[in-house]
Design a protein around this motif. Structure first.
Motif, short mmCIF file in Angstrom:
data_model
loop_
_atom_site.label_atom_id
_atom_site.label_comp_id
_atom_site.label_asym_id
_atom_site.label_seq_id
_atom_site.Cartn_x
_atom_site.Cartn_y
_atom_site.Cartn_z
N PHE A 165 13.44 14.37 8.28
CA PHE A 165 13.17 14.07 6.88
C PHE A 165 12.81 12.60 6.70
N ILE A 166 13.56 11.73 7.36
CA ILE A 166 13.29 10.28 7.25
C ILE A 166 11.90 9.96 7.81
N LYS A 167 11.57 10.56 8.95
CA LYS A 167 10.27 10.31 9.58
C LYS A 167 9.13 10.78 8.68
N VAL A 168 9.26 12.00 8.14
CA VAL A 168 8.21 12.54 7.26
C VAL A 168 8.07 11.70 6.00
N SER A 169 9.21 11.28 5.40
CA SER A 169 9.18 10.47 4.17
C SER A 169 8.46 9.16 4.41
N ARG A 170 8.76 8.52 5.53
CA ARG A 170 8.11 7.24 5.84
C ARG A 170 6.61 7.42 6.05
N ASN A 171 6.24 8.46 6.79
CA ASN A 171 4.82 8.70 7.06
C ASN A 171 4.05 9.05 5.79
N VAL A 172 4.64 9.91 4.95
CA VAL A 172 3.98 10.28 3.69
C VAL A 172 3.81 9.06 2.80
N GLY A 173 4.85 8.23 2.73
CA GLY A 173 4.77 7.02 1.91
C GLY A 173 3.68 6.08 2.37
N MET A 174 3.56 5.88 3.68
CA MET A 174 2.53 5.00 4.21
C MET A 174 1.14 5.55 3.95
N VAL A 175 0.98 6.87 4.10
CA VAL A 175 -0.33 7.49 3.84
C VAL A 175 -0.73 7.32 2.38
N LEU A 176 0.22 7.51 1.46
CA LEU A 176 -0.07 7.36 0.03
C LEU A 176 -0.47 5.93 -0.31
N ILE A 177 0.26 4.96 0.24
CA ILE A 177 -0.04 3.56 -0.04
C ILE A 177 -1.41 3.18 0.51
N VAL A 178 -1.68 3.57 1.76
CA VAL A 178 -2.98 3.27 2.37
C VAL A 178 -4.11 3.95 1.59
N GLY A 179 -3.87 5.21 1.18
CA GLY A 179 -4.86 5.93 0.41
C GLY A 179 -5.18 5.25 -0.91
N LEU A 180 -4.15 4.76 -1.59
CA LEU A 180 -4.35 4.05 -2.86
C LEU A 180 -5.14 2.76 -2.65
N LEU A 181 -4.83 2.05 -1.57
CA LEU A 181 -5.53 0.79 -1.29
C LEU A 181 -7.01 1.05 -1.02
N PHE A 182 -7.31 2.08 -0.24
CA PHE A 182 -8.71 2.38 0.05
C PHE A 182 -9.44 2.86 -1.21
N THR A 183 -8.72 3.58 -2.08
CA THR A 183 -9.32 4.00 -3.35
C THR A 183 -9.68 2.78 -4.19
N ALA A 184 -8.76 1.81 -4.23
CA ALA A 184 -9.01 0.57 -4.99
C ALA A 184 -10.21 -0.17 -4.42
N MET A 185 -10.28 -0.26 -3.08
CA MET A 185 -11.40 -0.96 -2.46
C MET A 185 -12.73 -0.29 -2.82
N PHE A 186 -12.74 1.04 -2.81
CA PHE A 186 -13.96 1.78 -3.14
C PHE A 186 -14.37 1.53 -4.59
N LEU A 187 -13.41 1.64 -5.51
CA LEU A 187 -13.71 1.44 -6.93
C LEU A 187 -14.21 0.04 -7.21
N ILE A 188 -13.52 -0.96 -6.64
CA ILE A 188 -13.90 -2.35 -6.90
C ILE A 188 -15.24 -2.66 -6.26
N SER A 189 -15.45 -2.13 -5.05
CA SER A 189 -16.73 -2.36 -4.37
C SER A 189 -17.89 -1.84 -5.20
N ASN A 190 -17.73 -0.64 -5.76
CA ASN A 190 -18.81 -0.07 -6.57
C ASN A 190 -18.97 -0.78 -7.90
N THR A 191 -17.84 -1.21 -8.47
CA THR A 191 -17.92 -1.93 -9.75
C THR A 191 -18.64 -3.27 -9.57
N ILE A 192 -18.29 -3.98 -8.51
CA ILE A 192 -18.93 -5.27 -8.25
C ILE A 192 -20.39 -5.07 -7.85
#
Length: 297
Positions: A165-192
């Motif tokens: 459970f701890i391993k899955v929670s940590r991995n899911v959390g990291m994937v969500l954070i990385v996914g959000l960061l890449f989404t932000a980069m994509f949005l900002i890149s297109n906006t700029i």
């Protein structure tokens, strides 16, 4: 780079922010929303990691020693356990202490166990801690096969589920954070990119009159930096406020328990610095990626 040139780049980047008000607002909003989500997820994940680490540290192996063994056998077994590479410490607990702990842990009902004080049926126990909590199962399997061992208990079945459970929670959390960061980069890149498209002719003219790529790129680089920093202010305020109230509510209720959450200070200041760094990196990356294709004339 000369200081006069650098000041010129700063002025141009700030002018661009004011000239393209709606684009600036859109970019800052994208950074703000993303960093709020990232900040909240990060705070949750760091506290879950703190709780998980505390629980992991509490995991131990209880080695019940054969009742037929003597003091010399105990020492032989202890030496064998200590030689295992996974083992951090080995602590002896006599059967009398085990009985006392049993009586104490069961409260009023434990009074019934006092009848066994003269003829104690419990085993002497070695309490083993591993260097890495994840090695608990491996060490327990090795100890089971040693001489003078009656049985080994480490929460079999529950410990495996806990670690998974701890391993899955940590991995899911990291994937969500990385996914959000890449989404932000994509949005900002297109906006700029929309802003830069409107200034494409300007970039082409500057290239034709001899301006270097670095000279053209610097104002956009700084513009992305300002967008990232501006977009981090609101997330810092939101995350700090939410965590302050959460900490004031949760911390007193956890007093006396072995579980605790991260202290408000310096954790919030560390998160704030991280959000500013994330915002800056996202803004710079978005600007650099957007302007690169227009530098080829």
């Amino acid at each position: 780079m000369k200081s006069r040139t650098f000041r010129r780049h700063i002025r141009e980047s700030l002018k661009s922010l004011s000239r393209n008000g709606w684009m600036t607002f859109a970019s800052v909003s994208a950074v703000t929303i993303t960093l709020i989500l990232v900040g909240i997820f990060f705070v949750i994940m760091m506290n879950l990691n703190k709780v998980a680490s505390t629980i992991e540290e509490d995991v131990e192996i209880r080695v019940h020693i054969d009742v037929a063994s003597n003091g010399t056998d105990h020492q032989t077994l202890k030496n064998a356990i200590e030689q295992l590479p996974e083992v951090k410490s080995v602590r002896f607990s006599s059967k009398q202490k085990e009985l006392d702990n049993l009586i104490k842990s069961t409260g009023d009902e434990g009074e019934a166990f006092k009848m066994f004080e003269q003829d104690n049926p419990l085993n002497d126990v070695f309490i083993v801690k591993t260097k890495n909590p994840a090695d608990t199962i491996k060490a327990a399997k090795k100890i089971e096969n040693m001489d003078y061992v009656s049985k080994v208990r480490y929460g079999q079945g529950k410990v495996e589920k806990l670690f998974n459970f701890i391993k899955v929670s940590r991995n899911v959390g990291m994937v969500l954070i990385v996914g959000l960061l890449f989404t932000a980069m994509f949005l900002i890149s297109n906006t700029i990119k929309i802003t830069i498209v409107a200034r494409r002719k300007e970039i082409e003219i500057m290239k034709l009159v001899g301006a270097t790529n670095a000279f053209i790129r610097w104002p956009f680089f700084l513009e992305g930096l300002w967008l990232g920093i501006l977009g981090s202010f609101i997330p810092i305020t939101v995350v700090a406020t939410i965590y302050y109230n959460a900490y004031e509510y949760v911390a007193p209720r956890l007093e006396g328990n072995f579980i605790e959450i991260l202290h408000y200070s310096p954790f919030v200041y560390q998160v704030s610095a991280l959000l500013i760094l994330m915002g800056s990196c996202i803004g710079v990356w978005g600007s650099v990626m957007s302007v690169r294709k227009f530098l080829k004339v």
